[in-house]
Design a protein around this motif. Structure first.
Motif, PDB file in Angstrom:
ATOM      1  N   LEU A 227      83.815 -26.753  37.250  1.00  0.00           N
ATOM      2  CA  LEU A 227      84.417 -28.063  36.997  1.00  0.00           C
ATOM      3  C   LEU A 227      83.364 -29.146  36.816  1.00  0.00           C
ATOM      4  O   LEU A 227      83.485 -30.007  35.938  1.00  0.00           O
ATOM      5  N   GLN A 228      82.337 -29.132  37.657  1.00  0.00           N
ATOM      6  CA  GLN A 228      81.287 -30.145  37.532  1.00  0.00           C
ATOM      7  C   GLN A 228      80.592 -30.030  36.179  1.00  0.00           C
ATOM      8  O   GLN A 228      80.292 -31.040  35.535  1.00  0.00           O
ATOM      9  N   GLY A 229      80.342 -28.806  35.752  1.00  0.00           N
ATOM     10  CA  GLY A 229      79.709 -28.617  34.457  1.00  0.00           C
ATOM     11  C   GLY A 229      80.591 -29.128  33.327  1.00  0.00           C
ATOM     12  O   GLY A 229      80.110 -29.775  32.383  1.00  0.00           O
ATOM     13  N   GLN A 230      81.883 -28.847  33.400  1.00  0.00           N
ATOM     14  CA  GLN A 230      82.824 -29.322  32.388  1.00  0.00           C
ATOM     15  C   GLN A 230      82.860 -30.855  32.363  1.00  0.00           C
ATOM     16  O   GLN A 230      82.888 -31.473  31.295  1.00  0.00           O
ATOM     17  N   PHE A 231      82.865 -31.443  33.559  1.00  0.00           N
ATOM     18  CA  PHE A 231      82.903 -32.907  33.650  1.00  0.00           C
ATOM     19  C   PHE A 231      81.639 -33.524  33.061  1.00  0.00           C
ATOM     20  O   PHE A 231      81.691 -34.445  32.248  1.00  0.00           O
ATOM     21  N   TYR A 232      80.486 -33.013  33.450  1.00  0.00           N
ATOM     22  CA  TYR A 232      79.234 -33.602  32.980  1.00  0.00           C
ATOM     23  C   TYR A 232      78.951 -33.283  31.521  1.00  0.00           C
ATOM     24  O   TYR A 232      78.182 -34.000  30.869  1.00  0.00           O
ATOM     25  N   LEU A 233      79.578 -32.247  30.983  1.00  0.00           N
ATOM     26  CA  LEU A 233      79.507 -32.035  29.537  1.00  0.00           C
ATOM     27  C   LEU A 233      80.198 -33.202  28.838  1.00  0.00           C
ATOM     28  O   LEU A 233      79.691 -33.741  27.845  1.00  0.00           O
ATOM     29  N   GLY A 234      81.346 -33.610  29.365  1.00  0.00           N
ATOM     30  CA  GLY A 234      82.036 -34.764  28.808  1.00  0.00           C
ATOM     31  C   GLY A 234      81.206 -36.025  28.901  1.00  0.00           C
ATOM     32  O   GLY A 234      81.125 -36.818  27.950  1.00  0.00           O
ATOM     33  N   VAL A 235      80.553 -36.234  30.053  1.00  0.00           N
ATOM     34  CA  VAL A 235      79.701 -37.410  30.229  1.00  0.00           C
ATOM     35  C   VAL A 235      78.537 -37.378  29.237  1.00  0.00           C
ATOM     36  O   VAL A 235      78.167 -38.401  28.649  1.00  0.00           O
ATOM     37  N   SER A 236      77.955 -36.184  29.054  1.00  0.00           N
ATOM     38  CA  SER A 236      76.831 -36.052  28.124  1.00  0.00           C
ATOM     39  C   SER A 236      77.259 -36.367  26.697  1.00  0.00           C
ATOM     40  O   SER A 236      76.535 -37.038  25.949  1.00  0.00           O
ATOM     41  N   TYR A 237      78.429 -35.884  26.304  1.00  0.00           N
ATOM     42  CA  TYR A 237      78.957 -36.215  24.977  1.00  0.00           C
ATOM     43  C   TYR A 237      79.166 -37.726  24.862  1.00  0.00           C
ATOM     44  O   TYR A 237      78.833 -38.339  23.839  1.00  0.00           O
ATOM     45  N   PHE A 238      79.741 -38.302  25.897  1.00  0.00           N
ATOM     46  CA  PHE A 238      80.021 -39.741  25.891  1.00  0.00           C
ATOM     47  C   PHE A 238      78.731 -40.542  25.719  1.00  0.00           C
ATOM     48  O   PHE A 238      78.655 -41.451  24.877  1.00  0.00           O
ATOM     49  N   GLU A 239      77.731 -40.211  26.508  1.00  0.00           N
ATOM     50  CA  GLU A 239      76.483 -40.974  26.487  1.00  0.00           C
ATOM     51  C   GLU A 239      75.670 -40.727  25.222  1.00  0.00           C
ATOM     52  O   GLU A 239      74.864 -41.574  24.832  1.00  0.00           O
ATOM     53  N   SER A 240      75.883 -39.592  24.554  1.00  0.00           N
ATOM     54  CA  SER A 240      75.162 -39.312  23.303  1.00  0.00           C
ATOM     55  C   SER A 240      76.010 -39.700  22.087  1.00  0.00           C
ATOM     56  O   SER A 240      75.706 -39.292  20.968  1.00  0.00           O
ATOM     57  N   LYS A 241      77.063 -40.484  22.330  1.00  0.00           N
ATOM     58  CA  LYS A 241      77.907 -41.053  21.274  1.00  0.00           C
ATOM     59  C   LYS A 241      78.678 -40.004  20.476  1.00  0.00           C
ATOM     60  O   LYS A 241      79.076 -40.245  19.344  1.00  0.00           O
ATOM     61  N   GLN A 242      78.900 -38.851  21.059  1.00  0.00           N
ATOM     62  CA  GLN A 242      79.734 -37.827  20.416  1.00  0.00           C
ATOM     63  C   GLN A 242      81.163 -38.020  20.917  1.00  0.00           C
ATOM     64  O   GLN A 242      81.688 -37.223  21.698  1.00  0.00           O
ATOM     65  N   ASN A 243      81.777 -39.092  20.461  1.00  0.00           N
ATOM     66  CA  ASN A 243      83.035 -39.551  21.052  1.00  0.00           C
ATOM     67  C   ASN A 243      84.188 -38.571  20.899  1.00  0.00           C
ATOM     68  O   ASN A 243      84.993 -38.407  21.825  1.00  0.00           O
ATOM     69  N   ASN A 244      84.310 -37.948  19.746  1.00  0.00           N
ATOM     70  CA  ASN A 244      85.410 -36.990  19.552  1.00  0.00           C
ATOM     71  C   ASN A 244      85.288 -35.814  20.512  1.00  0.00           C
ATOM     72  O   ASN A 244      86.266 -35.371  21.128  1.00  0.00           O
ATOM     73  N   LYS A 245      84.063 -35.303  20.632  1.00  0.00           N
ATOM     74  CA  LYS A 245      83.833 -34.206  21.561  1.00  0.00           C
ATOM     75  C   LYS A 245      84.086 -34.651  22.995  1.00  0.00           C
ATOM     76  O   LYS A 245      84.636 -33.903  23.808  1.00  0.00           O
ATOM     77  N   ALA A 246      83.663 -35.876  23.308  1.00  0.00           N
ATOM     78  CA  ALA A 246      83.837 -36.391  24.663  1.00  0.00           C
ATOM     79  C   ALA A 246      85.314 -36.476  25.021  1.00  0.00           C
ATOM     80  O   ALA A 246      85.731 -36.072  26.111  1.00  0.00           O
ATOM     81  N   LYS A 247      86.118 -36.993  24.081  1.00  0.00           N
ATOM     82  CA  LYS A 247      87.551 -37.136  24.340  1.00  0.00           C
ATOM     83  C   LYS A 247      88.192 -35.778  24.600  1.00  0.00           C
ATOM     84  O   LYS A 247      88.953 -35.601  25.560  1.00  0.00           O
ATOM     85  N   LYS A 248      87.887 -34.808  23.755  1.00  0.00           N
ATOM     86  CA  LYS A 248      88.455 -33.472  23.929  1.00  0.00           C
ATOM     87  C   LYS A 248      88.002 -32.845  25.245  1.00  0.00           C
ATOM     88  O   LYS A 248      88.783 -32.184  25.937  1.00  0.00           O
ATOM     89  N   GLN A 249      86.730 -33.084  25.589  1.00  0.00           N
ATOM     90  CA  GLN A 249      86.199 -32.495  26.811  1.00  0.00           C
ATOM     91  C   GLN A 249      86.856 -33.091  28.052  1.00  0.00           C
ATOM     92  O   GLN A 249      87.223 -32.368  28.985  1.00  0.00           O
ATOM     93  N   PHE A 250      87.020 -34.398  28.073  1.00  0.00           N
ATOM     94  CA  PHE A 250      87.654 -35.037  29.226  1.00  0.00           C
ATOM     95  C   PHE A 250      89.127 -34.623  29.340  1.00  0.00           C
ATOM     96  O   PHE A 250      89.656 -34.477  30.444  1.00  0.00           O
ATOM     97  N   GLN A 251      89.778 -34.451  28.210  1.00  0.00           N
ATOM     98  CA  GLN A 251      91.157 -33.969  28.255  1.00  0.00           C
ATOM     99  C   GLN A 251      91.227 -32.549  28.797  1.00  0.00           C
ATOM    100  O   GLN A 251      92.171 -32.196  29.511  1.00  0.00           O
ATOM    101  N   LEU A 252      90.221 -31.745  28.483  1.00  0.00           N
ATOM    102  CA  LEU A 252      90.150 -30.401  29.032  1.00  0.00           C
ATOM    103  C   LEU A 252      89.999 -30.445  30.545  1.00  0.00           C
ATOM    104  O   LEU A 252      90.672 -29.713  31.279  1.00  0.00           O
ATOM    105  N   VAL A 253      89.146 -31.343  31.029  1.00  0.00           N
ATOM    106  CA  VAL A 253      88.932 -31.479  32.468  1.00  0.00           C
ATOM    107  C   VAL A 253      90.216 -31.912  33.158  1.00  0.00           C
ATOM    108  O   VAL A 253      90.530 -31.446  34.257  1.00  0.00           O
ATOM    109  N   GLN A 254      90.974 -32.788  32.518  1.00  0.00           N
ATOM    110  CA  GLN A 254      92.245 -33.239  33.096  1.00  0.00           C
ATOM    111  C   GLN A 254      93.184 -32.064  33.380  1.00  0.00           C
ATOM    112  O   GLN A 254      93.943 -32.092  34.346  1.00  0.00           O
TER     113      GLN A 254
END
Length: 273
Positions: A227-254
């Motif tokens: 779970l932590q890895g999944q969450f921080y993958l979303g954070v990494s996408y967010f911070e590297s401006k990969q917004n579409n990937k970030a959104k999908k990743q955070f929804q996966l974590v949800q």
């Protein structure tokens, strides 16, 4: 990792704050030579008595004192170890991890088996993960290494323990030694969960979010339940401006957890996308 015990999932802003509390090192993008940033300040060993007598509520202290009194008078090694285990368990329950480690160490001194040595080392590593004071961090890191290295001498294939030792070096004045150990672990086992997670965290801490996302992508490919890895993958996408990937990743974590802290943190990121 366990325990690690190392990173706590909290509201987004707090999560990022935790990352910046990690040792400041830089891991380059092409996996070449790592460059150490700010070194941990030199520190002296704190007083052990002060550590394992950490303040607690009066009623809890009285309960602990009763067991401690029996421990002090116990000459039989086996019974001593049982009492020490009991004290360690009580201290762990109230979050006094350094105190728990101290008593497990006393048991390991009395009965010097590999199992007890490893138990003491793991307890010191848990305390190390929660320590905030520079002196205590250095002291607990040294204790962790002293015990876990004894186990590794007998069983060098224990990559789980080698990862813990590596992380204690990353937080020391010689972070390169820890990073080198993590690289060696991943060379031996490219799918190693702890190694991938920690390298991802270090990349995040140094601001290399694109590299971090690559590490976390590897991590969740082999360990999708992390779970932590999944969450921080979303954070990494967010911070590297990969917004579409970030959104999908955070929804996966949800969909992976019902933990309100994790969900609140995820929601805070989604609101910012």
């Amino acid at each position: 990792m366990k325990k690690s015990q190392i990173i706590i999932l909290v509201l987004g802003i707090v999560a990022i704050g935790l990352l910046y509390s990690l040792p400041r090192v830089v891991v380059d993008n092409d996996e070449g030579q790592e460059i150490a940033g700010e070194e941990a300040p030199a520190s002296t060993t704190p007083d052990v008595q002060e550590m394992h007598d950490a303040p607690v509520a009066l009623e809890v202290r009285e309960a602990l004192a009763a067991v401690a009194e029996k421990l002090e008078k116990e000459d039989n090694k086996e019974r001593f170890a049982i009492l020490a285990d009991s004290l360690a368990s009580l201290y762990t329950q109230i979050g006094k991890f350094d105190s728990a480690a101290y008593f497990l160490e006393q048991a390991a001194i009395k009965i010097e088996t590999t199992e007890r040595i490893e138990k003491a080392g793991n307890a010191y590593y848990e305390a190390f993960n929660f320590a905030m004071n520079d002196q205590k961090i250095a002291f607990l890191a040294d204790k962790t290494r002293s015990y876990l290295n004894k186990v590794l001498e007998k069983d060098p294939k224990r990559l789980d323990l080698k990862t813990k030792v590596a992380m204690t070096y990353v937080s020391s004045s010689n972070p390169m030694q820890g990073i080198t150990m993590l690289r060696e672990i991943l060379e031996e086992d490219p799918t190693n969960e702890d190694g991938l997670f920690n390298m991802g965290i270090l990349s995040m801490q140094s601001g290399q979010y694109k590299r971090a996302s690559e590490r976390f992508e590897e991590l969740v490919r082999y360990h999708p339940e992390n779970l932590q890895g999944q969450f921080y993958l979303g954070v990494s996408y967010f911070e590297s401006k990969q917004n579409n990937k970030a959104k999908k990743q955070f929804q996966l974590v949800q969909g992976m957890t019902s933990d309100p802290m994790v969900l609140a943190s995820v929601e805070s990121y989604l609101e910012r996308l």
